[in-house]
Design a protein around this motif. Sequence first.
Motif, PDB file in Angstrom:
ATOM      1  N   ARG A  95       0.809  -1.230   0.000  1.00  0.00           N
ATOM      2  CA  ARG A  95       0.000   0.000   0.000  1.00  0.00           C
ATOM      3  C   ARG A  95       0.841   1.279   0.000  1.00  0.00           C
ATOM      4  N   ARG A 109      -7.525   2.929   3.208  1.00  0.00           N
ATOM      5  CA  ARG A 109      -7.346   1.484   3.326  1.00  0.00           C
ATOM      6  C   ARG A 109      -7.011   1.039   4.744  1.00  0.00           C
ATOM      7  N   SER A 110      -7.955   1.235   5.638  1.00  0.00           N
ATOM      8  CA  SER A 110      -7.786   0.835   7.044  1.00  0.00           C
ATOM      9  C   SER A 110      -6.328   0.955   7.504  1.00  0.00           C
ATOM     10  N   THR A 112      -3.446   2.657   9.770  1.00  0.00           N
ATOM     11  CA  THR A 112      -3.240   3.343  11.046  1.00  0.00           C
ATOM     12  C   THR A 112      -2.235   4.483  10.922  1.00  0.00           C
ATOM     13  N   ARG A 117       5.127   6.055  10.310  1.00  0.00           N
ATOM     14  CA  ARG A 117       4.656   6.095   8.921  1.00  0.00           C
ATOM     15  C   ARG A 117       4.670   7.523   8.387  1.00  0.00           C
ATOM     16  N   GLN A 158      -1.463 -10.375   9.803  1.00  0.00           N
ATOM     17  CA  GLN A 158      -0.932 -10.014   8.474  1.00  0.00           C
ATOM     18  C   GLN A 158       0.379  -9.241   8.619  1.00  0.00           C
ATOM     19  N   SER A 162       0.461  -2.598  11.647  1.00  0.00           N
ATOM     20  CA  SER A 162       0.748  -2.104  12.993  1.00  0.00           C
ATOM     21  C   SER A 162       0.246  -3.107  14.032  1.00  0.00           C
ATOM     22  N   ASP A 204      -7.398  -5.060  13.260  1.00  0.00           N
ATOM     23  CA  ASP A 204      -8.261  -3.990  13.773  1.00  0.00           C
ATOM     24  C   ASP A 204      -9.588  -4.617  14.203  1.00  0.00           C
TER      25      ASP A 204
HETATM   26  N1  LIG Z   1      -4.607  -0.780  10.676  1.00  0.00           N
HETATM   27  C1  LIG Z   1      -3.494  -1.695  10.602  1.00  0.00           C
HETATM   28  C2  LIG Z   1      -3.927  -3.043  10.045  1.00  0.00           C
HETATM   29  C3  LIG Z   1      -4.337  -2.994   8.605  1.00  0.00           C
HETATM   30  C4  LIG Z   1      -4.891  -4.329   8.199  1.00  0.00           C
HETATM   31  O1  LIG Z   1      -4.279  -5.361   8.415  1.00  0.00           O
HETATM   32  N2  LIG Z   1      -6.089  -4.351   7.717  1.00  0.00           N
HETATM   33  C5  LIG Z   1      -6.694  -5.606   7.406  1.00  0.00           C
HETATM   34  C6  LIG Z   1      -7.981  -5.736   8.142  1.00  0.00           C
HETATM   35  S1  LIG Z   1      -8.999  -4.285   8.007  1.00  0.00           S
HETATM   36  C7  LIG Z   1      -6.912  -5.645   5.923  1.00  0.00           C
HETATM   37  O2  LIG Z   1      -6.965  -4.614   5.314  1.00  0.00           O
HETATM   38  N3  LIG Z   1      -7.048  -6.779   5.313  1.00  0.00           N
HETATM   39  C8  LIG Z   1      -7.460  -6.840   3.936  1.00  0.00           C
HETATM   40  C9  LIG Z   1      -6.402  -7.323   2.999  1.00  0.00           C
HETATM   41  O3  LIG Z   1      -5.252  -7.470   3.396  1.00  0.00           O
HETATM   42  O4  LIG Z   1      -6.758  -7.524   1.834  1.00  0.00           O
HETATM   43  C10 LIG Z   1      -2.380  -1.122   9.769  1.00  0.00           C
HETATM   44  O5  LIG Z   1      -2.538  -0.015   9.246  1.00  0.00           O
HETATM   45  O6  LIG Z   1      -1.322  -1.745   9.660  1.00  0.00           O
END
Ligand SMILES: N[C@@H](CCC(=O)N[C@@H](CS)C(=O)NCC(=O)O)C(=O)O
Length: 344
Positions: A95, A109-110, A112, A117, A158, A162, A204
């Motif tokens: 990303r 995209r969700s 943090t 960052r 994943q 964060s 999250d």
């Molecule tokens: N908010 C955390 C976690 C982001 C994250 O792992 N989001 C997951 C759950 S919302 C996600 O987007 N998964 C979907 C994917 O990887 O396709 C970050 O910014 O690192």
Amino acid sequence: MMIRMSLTGGLLASAMLAAVASPAFAQGSGSATLDAVKARGQLICGVAGAVPGFSLPDSQGVMRGLDADSCRNVAAAVLGDANKVKFANLTTTNRFTALQSGEVDMLSRSTTWTLGREASLGLMFAGVNYYDGTGFLVKKALGVKTAKEMDGATICVQPGTSTELAISDFYRVNKMKFTPILIQDLAEIQNAFLAGRCDAYSTDSSALATFRATQTNKDDFLLLPDIISKEPLGYVVRSGDDKWFDIVRWTYFATVTAEELGVDSKNVDEMVKSSTNPDIKRLLGTEGDMGKQLGLDPKWAYNVIKQVGNLGETWDRNITVLGVQRGINAIWTKGGLQYAPPIR
Ligand SMILES: N[C@@H](CCC(=O)N[C@@H](CS)C(=O)NCC(=O)O)C(=O)O
């Protein structure tokens, strides 16, 4: 010394003003990203593309969710048409490079907002559409009620998130041990969890709640009560394009302001016609020059509210329907954290 300093400052300021006013600068909008989006006639917005409530295509292939609607807001503000968005599906690990390289105009995209960052990736966070926190999802059959009972657990997470750091901090502070199982692909990590390859799935808590809500046997799962970190999920842009940053930031603020003022997609036309409230008039472009100051049409915020809705509408349409409470994500007038500075 004081006089010389201010003289230099004055000279510098007038040199800068001259530069801004010169014909060479009058061509573009002053924002390379805005110019590119306008020339293309489309916003390219980085989303996850796989998370219920945030960004997931519906049965017609239309991208739905709070993050997707945040992209539509910017397209409506900038291009006057919320549909002029190309969604780019990005992973947790690609990303930031996609944004840095200019492959996308913004991320919704969700993601943090953290010091690391913002300070080291050449990126800036323009707003927070969801105040979230890291949680744990377990199978009820595991017999665990709180995170502190999970000493020695295997946890699916994943990489590049964060969440990884949140978990390791939690375990370190509580002097417990865990084994991370790092899986990049979302479907794969969820299947691994469902198949029992890990005791808990951590990310999250919003995503855990919406994942649980979309399982047919949702009562077999338990979202533990522990929220072990702050995860403010926001919109991200490249540093160095301040005008674009302002546009993304104030588009989001417009949706918060509209909710606060009771302006929504259904009553906005009536508000344009008959509201005498100066805050509403400035928001909707019937008074003042807010749009112009952003380099946008006077109806920038009207288009957002009319076509996509205020923050509460997008929240309810995408998140409330999945049974997730708004909680601290309510606007400040209702005791939540969503607050916008004045549009004036
Ligand atoms: N908010 C955390 C976690 C982001 C994250 O792992 N989001 C997951 C759950 S919302 C996600 O987007 N998964 C979907 C994917 O990887 O396709 C970050 O910014 O690192």
